[in-house]
Design an enzyme around this catalytic site. Structure first.
Site, PDB file in Angstrom:
ATOM      1  N   PHE A 250     -10.456   7.656  -7.142  1.00  0.00           N
ATOM      2  CA  PHE A 250      -9.926   8.765  -6.276  1.00  0.00           C
ATOM      3  C   PHE A 250      -9.124  10.239  -7.424  1.00  0.00           C
ATOM      4  O   PHE A 250      -8.206   9.939  -8.058  1.00  0.00           O
ATOM      5  CB  PHE A 250      -7.974   8.389  -5.623  1.00  0.00           C
ATOM      6  CG  PHE A 250      -7.721   8.817  -4.415  1.00  0.00           C
ATOM      7  CD1 PHE A 250      -8.241   9.348  -3.447  1.00  0.00           C
ATOM      8  CD2 PHE A 250      -6.229  10.065  -4.540  1.00  0.00           C
ATOM      9  CE1 PHE A 250      -8.254  10.327  -2.357  1.00  0.00           C
ATOM     10  CE2 PHE A 250      -6.041  10.322  -3.972  1.00  0.00           C
ATOM     11  CZ  PHE A 250      -7.234  10.646  -2.786  1.00  0.00           C
TER      12      PHE A 250
ATOM     13  N   TYR B 147       1.946   2.933   2.227  1.00  0.00           N
ATOM     14  CA  TYR B 147       1.549   3.899   3.694  1.00  0.00           C
ATOM     15  C   TYR B 147      -0.615   3.784   4.378  1.00  0.00           C
ATOM     16  O   TYR B 147      -0.316   4.019   5.326  1.00  0.00           O
ATOM     17  CB  TYR B 147       1.489   5.345   3.661  1.00  0.00           C
ATOM     18  CG  TYR B 147       0.659   5.796   2.802  1.00  0.00           C
ATOM     19  CD1 TYR B 147      -0.428   6.352   2.799  1.00  0.00           C
ATOM     20  CD2 TYR B 147       1.697   6.087   1.561  1.00  0.00           C
ATOM     21  CE1 TYR B 147      -1.780   7.087   1.826  1.00  0.00           C
ATOM     22  CE2 TYR B 147       1.174   6.944   0.411  1.00  0.00           C
ATOM     23  CZ  TYR B 147      -0.290   7.375   0.681  1.00  0.00           C
ATOM     24  OH  TYR B 147      -1.193   7.998   0.023  1.00  0.00           O
ATOM     25  N   LYS B 148      -0.954   2.763   3.724  1.00  0.00           N
ATOM     26  CA  LYS B 148      -2.548   2.282   4.266  1.00  0.00           C
ATOM     27  C   LYS B 148      -2.217   1.109   5.129  1.00  0.00           C
ATOM     28  O   LYS B 148      -1.984   1.174   5.808  1.00  0.00           O
ATOM     29  CB  LYS B 148      -3.314   2.339   3.219  1.00  0.00           C
ATOM     30  CG  LYS B 148      -3.389   4.108   2.039  1.00  0.00           C
ATOM     31  CD  LYS B 148      -4.809   4.052   1.167  1.00  0.00           C
ATOM     32  CE  LYS B 148      -4.496   5.243   0.116  1.00  0.00           C
ATOM     33  NZ  LYS B 148      -4.704   6.205   0.882  1.00  0.00           N
TER      34      LYS B 148
ATOM     35  N   ASP C 122      -5.115   0.441  -9.441  1.00  0.00           N
ATOM     36  CA  ASP C 122      -5.004   1.278  -8.953  1.00  0.00           C
ATOM     37  C   ASP C 122      -4.935   0.374  -7.959  1.00  0.00           C
ATOM     38  O   ASP C 122      -6.226   0.621  -7.422  1.00  0.00           O
ATOM     39  CB  ASP C 122      -5.534   2.666  -8.162  1.00  0.00           C
ATOM     40  CG  ASP C 122      -5.552   3.699  -6.817  1.00  0.00           C
ATOM     41  OD1 ASP C 122      -4.844   3.515  -6.013  1.00  0.00           O
ATOM     42  OD2 ASP C 122      -5.027   4.557  -7.591  1.00  0.00           O
TER      43      ASP C 122
ATOM     44  N   ARG D 103     -15.801   7.856   7.469  1.00  0.00           N
ATOM     45  CA  ARG D 103     -15.353   6.518   6.943  1.00  0.00           C
ATOM     46  C   ARG D 103     -14.280   6.175   7.447  1.00  0.00           C
ATOM     47  O   ARG D 103     -13.864   6.828   8.512  1.00  0.00           O
ATOM     48  CB  ARG D 103     -14.254   6.860   5.582  1.00  0.00           C
ATOM     49  CG  ARG D 103     -14.033   5.789   5.315  1.00  0.00           C
ATOM     50  CD  ARG D 103     -12.796   6.391   3.225  1.00  0.00           C
ATOM     51  NE  ARG D 103     -12.161   6.642   4.074  1.00  0.00           N
ATOM     52  CZ  ARG D 103      -9.965   7.126   3.509  1.00  0.00           C
ATOM     53  NH1 ARG D 103      -9.883   6.859   2.344  1.00  0.00           N
ATOM     54  NH2 ARG D 103      -9.427   8.073   3.707  1.00  0.00           N
TER      55      ARG D 103
END
Length: 397
Positions: A113, A209-210, A184, A356
């Protein structure tokens, strides 16, 4: 055994929506509304500043870290919550580099990322000691590990393609070369069981939060293996990482263990939402979750590919090599995704051309997958994406 019909009822999902974007922002647990309201009304409202002690606000980052730790295979006392993922990556990388004073290479990959790479670049510039960030293709990581490597810094699951690194293999290879490893877990935590302790990971960071469904702006977490906690110096020496925060000493003394990785004031309202989410996760069998995730992603691929020949699968076909998402490449992917969203199927787009789709078994089942595939096929077969309105890009894609 986890009943996914039961867990689905624990989330608020808008009527008429098939939500395949929980890998970017999870939906709201129904209990979060009351839990946050209780924090506002009964704790902040009635206790005022006394809530730090009486409601346990100050202890939450560590207590919730231990609860989350079960999902990522972390030892008790090795995870603490707070701040953002970028901050936690910076902390972990800075600590790891300081523990490797004679080495200068940070190795990452082109699937990482971007913010992780930005943090590394900024840290290198600030240190001014000649460190180098080396970026290779994901498939080339293992071959680049060598005696000059200080830290291997990888996102376990590629945020675009869903490709999953072999954490155990790469950690072992880095250790054999004398390097440390920072993982990560942004697209791992809550997607499948992670085994930080079992694989010998040194550092890890992630967001809540995912797949963990703690809401926008929810706190990040950092993991430091117990064997490193006394040696890991917090580059961001915030007051809550001090050994005695309320002694207000003029000089910094790092706290004991994982406490030293705290920085600023805990986000109390966000932690209340996370607590509601973890109440759901406490009852989830991670092996069953993974098996269900594989079933759903396999089904989606099987339904979409024959009907949408213009879409090119970029996610690994081997389910053992992917996370809990499926990505397709299409030149007009942004417009196609907007057409899907307009018809109630919410995924997202990642530049330059990736559509995605995230699959979270806690609230997504086979029926949603079949309907989403049908709608995607309709959009592609009838070129419904070829509408000027769908090509206008919003700030968030």
């Amino acid at each position: 055994m986890t009943d996914f019909t039961a867990t689905r009822a624990l989330f608020h999902l808008p009527e008429g929506v098939i939500y395949l974007d929980g890998n970017s922002l999870g939906p709201m647990p129904r209990a979060a509304t009351d839990r946050v309201a209780r924090t506002l009304r009964d704790e902040w409202g009635e206790m005022l500043i006394g809530g730090w002690n009486r409601a346990g606000w100050m202890a939450q980052p560590r207590a919730l870290g231990d609860r989350l730790g079960r999902l990522i295979g972390a030892e008790p006392g090795s995870v603490v919550l707070g701040d953002t993922l970028s901050i936690k990556v910076y902390q972990a990388l800075a600590a790891a580099l300081e523990m490797q004073p004679d080495r200068r290479v940070i190795l990452s990959d082109s699937g990482n990322f971007p913010t992780d790479l930005y943090m590394a670049e900024g840290l290198i510039a600030g240190l001014g000691r000649g460190h180098q960030l080396v970026i290779v293709a994901p498939e080339a990581v293992e071959d680049r590990i060598g005696p000059d490597l200080a830290v291997l810094m990888l996102t376990e699951v590629d945020y675009r393609t869903g490709r999953r690194h072999d954490m155990a293999r790469l950690t072992r290879a880095a250790h054999d070369a004398g390097a440390l490893v920072l993982w990560d877990l942004a697209h791992s935590a809550g997607a499948f069981a992670v085994d930080l302790a079992g694989t010998g990971a040194d550092f890890a960071a992630g967001c809540t939060y995912k797949y963990l469904n703690a809401g926008p702006g929810a706190p990040a977490f950092i993991y430091v293996a117990p064997r490193h906690q006394d040696a890991a110096r917090p580059a961001l020496s915030g007051w809550l990482g001090h050994a005695a925060p309320f002694a207000f000493e003029p000089a910094y003394r790092p706290g004991a263990g994982i406490e030293r990785m705290r920085v600023g004031t805990p986000p109390v309202l966000q932690m209340a939402a996370l607590e509601a989410a973890l109440d759901i996760w406490d009852g989830v069998d991670m092996d069953k979750l993974r098996a269900r995730s594989i079933e759903l992603t396999e089904l989606f691929i099987a339904l979409v590919e024959p009907r949408c020949p213009d879409l090119h699968l970029v996610t690994p076909r081997d389910p053992g090599q992917r996370g809990s998402q499926v990505s397709f490449r299409f030149p007009d992917g942004y417009a196609a995704m907007q057409a899907l969203i307009a018809r109630g199927v919410i995924g997202d787009f990642r530049a330059p051309d990736i559509m995605r789709f995230g699959f979270a078994p806690l609230y997504i089942g086979e029926d949603e997958v079949r309907r989403a595939a049908d709608i995607l096929a309709e959009v592609m077969e009838n070129r419904l994406w070829d509408d000027p309105a769908y090509h206008i890009r919003a700030a968030v894609t």
